[in-house]
Design a protein around this motif. Structure first.
Motif, mmCIF file in Angstrom:
data_model
loop_
_atom_site.group_PDB
_atom_site.id
_atom_site.type_symbol
_atom_site.label_atom_id
_atom_site.label_comp_id
_atom_site.label_asym_id
_atom_site.label_seq_id
_atom_site.Cartn_x
_atom_site.Cartn_y
_atom_site.Cartn_z
ATOM 1 N N SER A 1 9.501 8.918 5.026
ATOM 2 C CA SER A 1 9.421 8.438 6.414
ATOM 3 C C SER A 1 8.284 7.443 6.619
ATOM 4 N N VAL B 1 6.825 4.065 7.423
ATOM 5 C CA VAL B 1 7.261 2.846 8.118
ATOM 6 C C VAL B 1 6.026 2.087 8.601
ATOM 7 N N LYS C 1 2.902 3.229 11.413
ATOM 8 C CA LYS C 1 2.801 4.681 11.580
ATOM 9 C C LYS C 1 1.775 5.229 10.590
ATOM 10 N N THR D 1 -2.184 3.136 7.282
ATOM 11 C CA THR D 1 -1.152 2.655 8.201
ATOM 12 C C THR D 1 -0.513 1.403 7.610
ATOM 13 N N VAL E 1 6.722 -4.068 4.887
ATOM 14 C CA VAL E 1 7.815 -3.280 4.321
ATOM 15 C C VAL E 1 7.922 -3.568 2.827
ATOM 16 N N ARG F 1 11.856 -0.167 6.790
ATOM 17 C CA ARG F 1 11.832 -0.863 8.083
ATOM 18 C C ARG F 1 11.862 0.174 9.199
ATOM 19 N N ALA F 2 11.112 -0.090 10.262
ATOM 20 C CA ALA F 2 11.006 0.880 11.363
ATOM 21 C C ALA F 2 12.350 1.045 12.059
#
Length: 682
Positions: free
Chosen positions: A592, A594, A597, A649, A653, A681-682
Motif C-alpha cells: 500500500s 503510495v 502517504k 513519505t 511512483v 500510483r495513488a
C-alpha cells in the motif's frame, strides 16, 4: 489589420513530460523533452484571435549563438533530420493556438531558448526555454535501444547495484544514481559547459554534441579531474582526511551537488566504482542508455605485452615488484549507441572508463570501445580497445623468488577477466556478461580453485621444469564475517619415490587495487608423502585473527610447497573477501505504498563479530526520503540485535531503493543493506 500580440507561452509541462517520458524531471525549472519527437506549446494572445488564413508564424530555436528559424505549417510533418513546427487545424483554439515543435533525431543535447513571432510583426515575440535530451525511444536516434524493459533499467532507473569483492564471493553494493534529485539535471548539463571542449570552441562543441560518441568521451574525461575541472579527485593512498573515504559515498547526488556548489572544484575522493556510478548518472540524465560493469581480476597492463607478473617469496609472501597489477575488481560503464564512425557490426554496448589510468588522445579518458571489437580483438578501431582487451585477457605469471633467483614459474590464462557482470534487468542480482567480452574456453567462467599443475602448453612445461608435485588450494565456502575461514590444501606426490616437503601458508590483507600489506596469519610445517600419495590438510583462520580485514579489504592467501631433496617449489594462490553481515530492512504494508502517504520501515542489525561494536546509521532513498536520516547506535554485544524504526513519505511512483549503511566506529567496516520499495500510483 491589428497585429497579433502575445501575452505568454504555456509550455504544457504535464502533457509534454508524460509524452517524452521525462515526468521525473518535474523539479527542473525548464521543460525537459527528448529529441526526434514533437512537443506542444500554447500561445496566449492579447487582443484579436489568431487567423489561420492571414497570420503566418515563425519559430526561432537558439542554442548559444547557433539558431534555426522555421515556418509554422498546417501540415503535421515531423522530420528526423530537420527542425519543424506545425499547427494541427483540428480543434484549433484561435485565442490560445497550440504549436508543435519537433527536433531532428540528431539534434544537439543542451538547454535551448525559443521565440515565436508573426512574420509581419517581428517586434512582438513569445519566449520560452527547454532542455533537449537524447531519445532511446526514437528509432532514428543513434542511442535507440529496442526493448522497453532495457530503457526502464538503463535510462529511467534511479538506483542500482555495484558488484565488488571477488568473483566467488560477490558483494552487492546499493547505489542511488539520483538523476531526478533537484539540481542534478542542471549539473549534468553544466558538466558539458565546463568541459575544455566547450571552453575552447563553443560553436564546435555545440555542433559535435549531437553525437553520443563525442558526448561520452567528454563525460568520461570530465568525471575525473586530472585534465580539467572534473567532478572527482581519485585517491588510492589510504589517507582520506582531506575529503570523504570513497567507500562512504552511497549515491551520485551528493557528489554532483558538492561539485556545483564549490564552483566546480573536484570532490574528494573517488575510486573506480564511484567514478563509474557518477558517469552512469550523467549518461542516463542525458538520455544515453548506461549500465555499470564490474570486471573481476582486472589487469592493468602498463607495457602492453598482455602479461602480468606477480612475485612471491619462498614462504608465500607476495611482493610489490611490478608496475603491472591486477585489481580484484575494476568498475567501468557501458553505453548503448550506434557507431557510424566504425561501420557496420560495432553498434551496441560500448566500454567507457572514467577512472584515470592511461591517457587517450592526450586526456585521461577511455572509450567508447565497442564490446564486440574487444571480443574480436579489433585493435585497429577507436577507441582504446587494446587497453580494455588487456584488462579482460592478460595472462598472469606467478614467480617464486629467493635472493633474486627464480625457484618456480607458473602461468594462468584463466584468472584475468574471470567474471564480467552488471545488474540484471529488473532484478537485484547480477547478469554474467563474460561471453560478450571474450571467447570462453569452457561453459564456466570462474575457477573454483587454482593449481600449480599446468596445462600442456604451459610456460612451466616448455621450460622443462620438474613436475614432481602438485598443490591445490580451495576455500571450503565463501567466507562470512564471524565464522572461521576454512580452506583445504591438497598435496599430490606424482612420482614413485617418497618425499619430505616443507609447507608454507601465508595470508596478507590487501586493497582491491594494490599489492598485499604485511602478513597477518601464517603457518609452516613439514609433511611426508609416500610414493604417489595425496594428502589433504585442513586449515582455518579464526575471526579474531582476520576481523581487521572484514569489509572492503581482501585477503591474499598463498601456499608454497618445497621438496627438501630437489628444492623444487610449487605455488598455489587464492584471493578472497570476507563478506560483512548485512542490514535487514523491512517495510510495513508493502503493498500500500503510495506517494504522499507516510510509511514505516525497520532496519535490523545483528552483531556477528567477536567483540562489542557501535556506530552511526544512515538511511537514504531517492524518491522516498528528503535527504538522509542519521542515527547513533550504542554499543552492541557480540550476538546482540538492534532495531531502528524510520518513517518515509514517497514522492515518486515506481520501484525505489531504500538503503542503509552502518559505519562501525571501532572498526574499519561499513555494514550495508537495501530494500526495493514499489510505490503505486495513488
Amino acid at each position: 489589420m491589428e497585429d497579433l500580440r502575445f501575452k505568454n507561452v504555456n509550455l504544457e509541462n504535464s502533457e509534454n513530460l508524460e509524452k517524452h517520458r521525462t515526468e521525473d524531471f518535474s523539479t527542473s525549472k525548464a521543460l525537459v523533452v527528448r529529441r526526434g519527437a514533437p512537443f506542444r506549446v500554447s500561445l496566449q494572445l492579447e487582443g484579436r484571435p489568431f487567423n489561420p488564413k492571414t497570420d503566418s508564424l515563425r519559430v526561432k530555436v537558439m542554442l548559444g549563438r547557433l539558431y534555426v528559424v522555421m515556418p509554422v505549417t498546417f501540415i503535421k510533418k515531423v522530420s528526423s533530420t530537420h527542425w519543424t513546427a506545425y499547427i494541427e487545424p483540428k480543434g484549433l483554439n484561435l485565442q490560445n493556438p497550440s504549436i508543435y515543435i519537433s527536433s531532428p533525431a540528431s539534434a544537439t543535447v543542451g538547454c535551448y531558448r525559443f521565440q515565436v513571432f508573426a512574420q509581419n510583426n517581428r517586434k512582438t515575440r513569445a519566449y520560452g526555454k527547454f532542455i533537449l535530451l537524447c531519445n532511446p525511444w526514437c528509432p532514428e536516434d543513434t542511442v535507440h535501444i529496442p526493448f522497453e524493459d532495457q530503457r526502464e533499467e538503463y535510462v529511467q532507473n534511479d538506483s542500482g547495484l555495484l558488484f565488488m569483492g571477488t568473483a566467488k564471493n560477490i558483494v552487492s553494493r546499493p547505489w542511488s544514481f539520483d538523476q531526478y534529485e533537484p539540481g542534478v539535471l542542471e549539473t549534468c548539463l553544466n558538466l558539458l559547459q565546463v568541459s575544455p571542449q566547450h571552453q575552447k570552441n563553443r560553436r564546435m562543441d555545440y555542433l559535435n554534441r549531437n553525437n553520443p560518441v563525442y558526448i561520452s568521451r567528454v563525460v568520461s574525461a570530465m568525471i575525473n579531474s586530472e585534465d580539467d575541472r572534473g567532478v572527482l579527485k581519485g585517491n588510492w593512498s589510504g589517507d582520506y582526511k582531506q575529503g570523504v573515504h570513497p567507500s562512504l559515498w552511497t549515491g551520485s547526488g551528493d557528489i554532483l551537488r558538492q561539485w556545483t556548489q564549490s564552483g566546480f572544484s573536484p570532490v574528494k575522493y573517488g575510486q573506480c566504482w564511484v567514478f563509474a556510478a557518477v558517469m552512469c548518472t550523467v549518461m542516463r540524465v542525458l538520455g544515453i542508455p548506461c549500465r555499470v560493469i564490474t570486471n573481476f581480476n582486472s589487469a592493468h597492463d602498463t607495457n602492453g605485452n598482455l602479461v602480468i607478473e606477480e612475485f612471491y617469496t619462498e614462504t608465500g609472501k607476495k611482493l610489490h615488484r611490478s608496475k603491472d597489477s591486477i585489481w580484484n575488481f575494476h568498475v567501468w560503464v557501458e553505453c548503448w549507441m550506434n557507431r557510424r564512425d566504425l561501420g557496420k557490426g560495432m553498434d551496441g554496448w560500448q566500454v567507457l572508463d572514467p577512472t584515470p589510468q592511461e591517457r587517450s588522445g592526450g586526456v585521461f579518458c577511455c572509450g567508447p570501445a565497442p564490446v564486440k571489437a574487444i571480443r574480436d580483438r579489433r585493435i585497429d578501431l577507436y577507441y582504446d580497445i587494446p587497453f580494455v582487451y588487456a584488462e579482460v585477457n592478460a595472462d598472469v605469471h606467478s614467480i617464486v623468488l629467493s635472493e633474486g633467483r627464480v625457484l618456480s614459474y607458473n602461468k594462468d590464462t584463466e584468472r584475468v577477466g574471470s567474471l564480467i557482470c552488471t545488474k540484471a534487468v529488473g532484478y537485484p542480482r547480477y547478469q554474467n556478461l563474460t561471453g560478450d567480452y571474450k571467447h570462453l574456453k569452457s561453459p564456466t567462467s570462474t575457477l573454483s580453485s587454482r593449481s600449480s599443475t599446468m596445462s600442456d602448453d604451459s610456460t612451466l612445461r616448455r621450460a622443462g621444469s620438474s613436475k614432481g608435485v602438485a598443490v591445490f588450494l580451495t576455500l571450503d565456502k565463501a567466507p562470512v564475517a564471524g565464522e572461521p575461514v576454512r580452506f583445504t590444501v591438497k598435496v599430490i606426490n606424482k612420482q614413485s619415490v617418497a618425499k619430505m616437503m616443507k609447507l608454507h601458508v601465508n595470508a596478507q590483507a590487501k586493497e582491491y587495487n594494490n599489492s598485499p600489506l604485511d602478513t597477518f596469519w601464517e603457518t609452516h610445517g613439514v609433511i611426508k608423502l609416500a610414493p604417489m600419495e595425496a594428502k589433504v590438510i585442513r586449515q582455518q583462520i579464526l575471526p579474531a585473527q582476520y576481523e581487521d580485514v572484514v569489509g572492503d579489504d581482501l585477503v591474499n592467501l598463498a601456499v608454497v610447497l618445497q621438496d627438501m631433496a630437489s628444492q623444487e617449489q610449487v605455488l598455489a594462490t587464492e584471493e578472497f573477501n570476507i563478506a560483512s553481515p548485512e542490514l535487514i530492512i523491512e517495510v510495513a504494508d508493502e503493498g500500500s505504498v503510495v506517494p504522499g502517504k507516510e510509511q514505516t520501515a525497520t532496519v535490523t542489525f545483528t552483531n556477528s563479530f567477536s567483540h562489542p561494536v557501535s556506530g552511526a546509521l544512515t538511511v537514504a532513498g531517492s524518491g522516498l526520503l528528503q535527504g538522509k536520516v542519521h542515527f547513533r547506535m550504542s554499543q552492541l554485544r557480540p550476538g546482540g540485535t538492534v532495531q531502528q524504526g524510520i518513517t518515509f513519505t514517497p514522492s515518486m511512483v515506481g520501484s525505489k531503493m531504500l538503503q542503509a549503511s552502518l559505519l562501525l566506529t571501532n572498526m574499519n567496516t561499513t555494514i550495508r543493506g537495501f530494500k526495493m520499495v514499489f510505490v503505486n500510483r495513488a
